[in-house]
Design an enzyme around this catalytic site. Structure first.
Site, PDB file in Angstrom:
ATOM      1  N   ASN A   1       0.842  -1.198   0.000  1.00 36.26           N
ATOM      2  CA  ASN A   1       0.000   0.000   0.000  1.00 36.26           C
ATOM      3  C   ASN A   1       0.884   1.258   0.000  1.00 36.26           C
ATOM      4  OD1 ASN A   1      -1.437   2.252   1.125  1.00 36.26           O
ATOM      5  ND2 ASN A   1      -3.022   0.847   1.821  1.00 36.26           N
TER       6      ASN A   1
ATOM      7  N   LYS B   1       0.343   3.862   2.883  1.00 39.27           N
ATOM      8  CA  LYS B   1       0.942   3.471   4.166  1.00 39.27           C
ATOM      9  C   LYS B   1       2.452   3.677   4.130  1.00 39.27           C
ATOM     10  CE  LYS B   1      -2.208  -0.161   5.673  1.00 39.27           C
ATOM     11  NZ  LYS B   1      -2.304  -1.592   5.953  1.00 39.27           N
TER      12      LYS B   1
ATOM     13  N   ASP C   1      -1.324  -4.378  10.912  1.00 42.13           N
ATOM     14  CA  ASP C   1      -2.677  -4.852  10.649  1.00 42.13           C
ATOM     15  C   ASP C   1      -3.614  -3.888  11.356  1.00 42.13           C
ATOM     16  OD1 ASP C   1      -4.296  -6.809   9.328  1.00 42.13           O
ATOM     17  OD2 ASP C   1      -4.948  -7.441  11.304  1.00 42.13           O
TER      18      ASP C   1
ATOM     19  N   PHE D   1      -9.289   6.934   3.294  1.00 42.84           N
ATOM     20  CA  PHE D   1      -9.711   5.730   2.570  1.00 42.84           C
ATOM     21  C   PHE D   1     -10.641   4.924   3.472  1.00 42.84           C
ATOM     22  CE2 PHE D   1      -7.186   2.427   4.778  1.00 42.84           C
ATOM     23  CZ  PHE D   1      -6.351   3.234   5.538  1.00 42.84           C
TER      24      PHE D   1
ATOM     25  N   TYR E   1     -13.001   3.270   5.861  1.00 39.26           N
ATOM     26  CA  TYR E   1     -14.126   3.688   6.702  1.00 39.26           C
ATOM     27  C   TYR E   1     -14.000   5.140   7.176  1.00 39.26           C
ATOM     28  CZ  TYR E   1     -14.910  -1.340   6.703  1.00 39.26           C
ATOM     29  OH  TYR E   1     -15.112  -2.646   6.302  1.00 39.26           O
ATOM     30  N   ASP E   2     -13.011   5.878   6.690  1.00 37.80           N
ATOM     31  CA  ASP E   2     -12.822   7.267   7.133  1.00 37.80           C
ATOM     32  C   ASP E   2     -14.091   8.129   7.014  1.00 37.80           C
ATOM     33  OD1 ASP E   2     -10.200   7.365   8.143  1.00 37.80           O
ATOM     34  OD2 ASP E   2      -9.351   7.438   6.133  1.00 37.80           O
TER      35      ASP E   2
ATOM     36  N   LYS F   1      -4.554  13.915  10.317  1.00 35.45           N
ATOM     37  CA  LYS F   1      -4.954  12.547  10.662  1.00 35.45           C
ATOM     38  C   LYS F   1      -3.754  11.753  11.206  1.00 35.45           C
ATOM     39  CE  LYS F   1      -6.719   8.205   8.938  1.00 35.45           C
ATOM     40  NZ  LYS F   1      -6.890   7.349   7.771  1.00 35.45           N
TER      41      LYS F   1
ATOM     42  N   HIS G   1      -4.521   5.966  14.814  1.00 36.72           N
ATOM     43  CA  HIS G   1      -4.052   4.679  15.322  1.00 36.72           C
ATOM     44  C   HIS G   1      -2.705   4.308  14.698  1.00 36.72           C
ATOM     45  CE1 HIS G   1      -6.315   4.455  11.685  1.00 36.72           C
ATOM     46  NE2 HIS G   1      -6.256   3.147  11.539  1.00 36.72           N
ATOM     47  N   ARG G   2      -2.577   4.462  13.362  1.00 37.79           N
ATOM     48  CA  ARG G   2      -1.359   4.044  12.666  1.00 37.79           C
ATOM     49  C   ARG G   2      -0.193   4.960  13.017  1.00 37.79           C
ATOM     50  NH1 ARG G   2      -3.443   3.887   8.285  1.00 37.79           N
ATOM     51  NH2 ARG G   2      -4.314   1.829   8.538  1.00 37.79           N
TER      52      ARG G   2
END
Ligand code: IMP
Length: 197
Positions: free
Chosen positions: A10, A13, A70, A153, A155-156, A176, A181-182
């Site tokens: 990705n 990411k 994940d 992207f 569920y944002d 963001k 979380h990431r």
């Protein structure tokens, strides 16, 4: 310079992780840059299991330090679904417009107090010597009443963050990354990486 592979294909990411780890003296490469396209069966029941599976498979293939993540959305009213199945929820090829509308419909008559949800991210790092470490981070929010925003992207567009009074799809990427979380999980694993390399 130490080589570290981030087990993702990705691009988004990859960009995010390169930005967060840019001050480390490492050569950070993606699966594609490493010339790899492994078929990994993400059959774990937890985010930790899946992140560890990905990191270990690629570490064993390459002998390098490997990072893998994940992530997913937990909706409390739906017993924490879609959870680890977030990407596969309603079928991998189903559009997020349909997936997001389905979740909104599930919560149609549900009051705000019961609309809690969170994005979860677990990053695993597998070292060639055999050690595996993980970091987990979350961002809390509520499921919006309607799809809102076009950034991000997945569920944002339905993930509303009350403190910011908008969905994560209405935030700029930098904004963001600071609270996501990431972003948080990556910064935590960076601290651990700095102790080990
Ligand atoms: P994976 O971690 O690449 O397996 O992705 C898990 C899935 O969780 C993604 O395909 C999205 O559906 C969802 N997801 C994870 N993080 C986010 C996010 O930051 N925004 C929106 N959806 C996300």
């Amino acid at each position: 310079m130490k080589k570290i592979i981030f087990a993702t294909s990705n691009e988004g990411k990859m960009k995010e992780i390169k930005e967060i780890l840019k001050d480390l003296d490492i050569d950070l490469i993606s699966l594609k840059e490493a010339g790899l396209n492994p078929d990994i069966d993400e059959n774990g029941k937890t985010f930790e299991e899946n992140a560890i599976i990905k990191a270990k498979v690629v570490m064993e293939l390459t002998g390098e330090i490997v990072l893998a993540d994940d992530s997913g959305l937990e909706v409390d009213y739906m017993d924490k679904a879609p959870g680890v199945y977030s990407a596969r929820f309603m079928g991998e090829d189903t559009s997020y417009t349909i997936k997001n509308q389905y979740i909104i419909d599930q919560l149609k008559a549900v009051k705000e107090e019961e609309r809690s949800a969170r994005f979860v991210c677990v990053i695993a790092c597998a070292f060639p010597e055999g050690e595996v470490i993980t970091s987990r981070a979350t961002i809390e929010g509520i499921i919006a009443n309607q799809i809102c925003g076009t950034n991000g992207f997945g569920y944002d567009p339905i993930f509303y963050v009350p403190e910011y009074r908008c969905t994560t799809a209405e935030m700029l990427p930098e904004q963001k990354n600071k609270i996501s979380h990431r972003g948080k999980a990556l910064r935590d694993i960076k601290t651990e990486l700095m102790k080990r390399i």
